[in-house]
Write an enzyme that holds these catalytic residues in place. Structure first.
Site, PDB file in Angstrom:
ATOM      1  N   VAL A   1       7.742  -1.809   6.895  1.00 31.65           N
ATOM      2  CA  VAL A   1       7.446  -0.620   6.831  1.00 31.65           C
ATOM      3  C   VAL A   1       8.176   0.206   5.393  1.00 31.65           C
ATOM      4  O   VAL A   1       9.385   0.012   5.225  1.00 31.65           O
ATOM      5  CB  VAL A   1       8.100   0.053   8.107  1.00 31.65           C
ATOM      6  CG1 VAL A   1       7.851   1.606   7.916  1.00 31.65           C
ATOM      7  CG2 VAL A   1       7.136  -0.427   9.256  1.00 31.65           C
ATOM      8  N   LYS A   2       7.447   0.979   4.802  1.00 30.75           N
ATOM      9  CA  LYS A   2       8.085   1.603   3.803  1.00 30.75           C
ATOM     10  C   LYS A   2       8.493   3.175   4.137  1.00 30.75           C
ATOM     11  O   LYS A   2       7.667   4.071   4.786  1.00 30.75           O
ATOM     12  CB  LYS A   2       7.158   2.036   2.436  1.00 30.75           C
ATOM     13  CG  LYS A   2       6.655   0.472   2.062  1.00 30.75           C
ATOM     14  CD  LYS A   2       5.458   0.712   1.263  1.00 30.75           C
ATOM     15  CE  LYS A   2       5.841   1.237  -0.126  1.00 30.75           C
ATOM     16  NZ  LYS A   2       4.696   1.364  -0.994  1.00 30.75           N
ATOM     17  N   LEU A   3       9.664   3.388   4.002  1.00 31.70           N
ATOM     18  CA  LEU A   3      10.453   4.818   4.314  1.00 31.70           C
ATOM     19  C   LEU A   3      10.796   5.587   2.711  1.00 31.70           C
ATOM     20  O   LEU A   3      11.215   4.745   1.916  1.00 31.70           O
ATOM     21  CB  LEU A   3      11.597   4.763   5.028  1.00 31.70           C
ATOM     22  CG  LEU A   3      11.421   4.251   6.419  1.00 31.70           C
ATOM     23  CD1 LEU A   3      12.756   3.964   7.350  1.00 31.70           C
ATOM     24  CD2 LEU A   3      10.474   4.880   7.488  1.00 31.70           C
TER      25      LEU A   3
ATOM     26  N   VAL B   1       3.457  -1.191   4.451  1.00 25.84           N
ATOM     27  CA  VAL B   1       2.692   0.187   4.685  1.00 25.84           C
ATOM     28  C   VAL B   1       3.671   1.167   5.004  1.00 25.84           C
ATOM     29  O   VAL B   1       4.634   1.126   5.727  1.00 25.84           O
ATOM     30  CB  VAL B   1       1.826  -0.086   6.113  1.00 25.84           C
ATOM     31  CG1 VAL B   1       1.163   0.965   6.510  1.00 25.84           C
ATOM     32  CG2 VAL B   1       0.924  -1.142   6.239  1.00 25.84           C
TER      33      VAL B   1
ATOM     34  N   THR C   1       1.090  -1.148  -0.045  1.00 22.85           N
ATOM     35  CA  THR C   1       0.040   0.010   0.137  1.00 22.85           C
ATOM     36  C   THR C   1       0.895   1.031   0.219  1.00 22.85           C
ATOM     37  O   THR C   1       2.158   0.960   0.239  1.00 22.85           O
ATOM     38  CB  THR C   1      -0.800   0.175   1.263  1.00 22.85           C
ATOM     39  OG1 THR C   1      -0.094   0.302   2.400  1.00 22.85           O
ATOM     40  CG2 THR C   1      -1.744  -1.282   1.557  1.00 22.85           C
TER      41      THR C   1
END
Length: 226
Positions: free
Chosen positions: A86-88, A59, A27
């Protein structure tokens, strides 16, 4: 090669998984602003689905500073558990947050990558995934497929375990080319999965089988002879 569904709608993820082997779904903030469900409903359905299947969910944080990114990453990890990535973002604060998140044992994808050097810094910093936007790279006058190929070569050359996660596609041909250059993963919309297996010659051959069989045996099935 890992395949992820790029969508916010969990029903669409389930529909794809019914037919195709997937490794999870991704997402982003843009995706999460669309669809019929609230953000809270989406988060609950994601949690239920990954607990049920063991698949991964990606996310992205929405904070703009490293401290906020790390804080959100920790809360997301507490909520989703070990199946979370986790997307950074591939910006200065994102790389700072990457270092802290890896100290905390959080799996990280550096996203919105548009160059080999951005990907290299992600891998060097310990990222688990680096997500180049293939069609976006094409749009700025570079070659998205070639950039991914170079990322794969650089990671292999220096022994980084970071995976290249291709994103942003216009055609199924792009995905085929990424597979050929060794891209480790892709995230694609549900509609793309059907395109991956479609071929007119397959339809012609199969229709030929059906026609000959029905001409000879009518509605008899192969198992009727057992």
């Amino acid at each position: 090669m890992e395949f992820f569904v790029d969508i916010a709608d969990i029903e669409s993820v389930r529909s794809v998984a019914e037919y195709y082997p997937i490794d999870g779904f991704t997402t982003n903030p843009n995706i999460l602003t669309k669809g019929a469900h609230t953000l809270e409903e989406n988060m609950r359905s994601y949690k239920e689905y990954i607990d049920e299947t063991g698949l991964k969910v990606f996310v992205q944080v929405t904070a703009k500073d490293a401290e906020g990114m790390v804080s959100q990453a920790v809360k997301l990890k507490e909520y989703f558990g070990d199946n979370l990535v986790v997307k950074l973002p591939a910006v200065k604060e994102g790389y700072k947050a990457l270092k802290e998140c890896k100290k905390l044992g959080i799996e990280i994808c550096i996203t919105v990558i548009h160059s080999v050097l951005q990907a290299l810094m992600a891998a060097k910093g310990g990222a688990d995934y680096a997500a180049p936007y293939v069609s976006h790279i094409d749009n700025i006058g570079a070659d998205g497929i070639r950039e991914v190929e170079e990322m794969v070569k650089v990671f292999d050359r220096f022994g980084y375990k970071c995976k290249v996660l291709g994103a942003s596609f216009r055609t199924a041909d792009q995905i085929e080319k990424l597979a050929a250059v060794g891209c480790h993963a892709v995230t694609i919309t549900p509609q793309f999965f059907d395109l991956l297996i479609e071929h007119p010659s397959t339809d012609v051959s199969l229709n030929g089988f059906y026609r000959v069989w029905e001409d000879t045996y009518q509605d008899k099935q192969i198992t009727d002879a057992l």
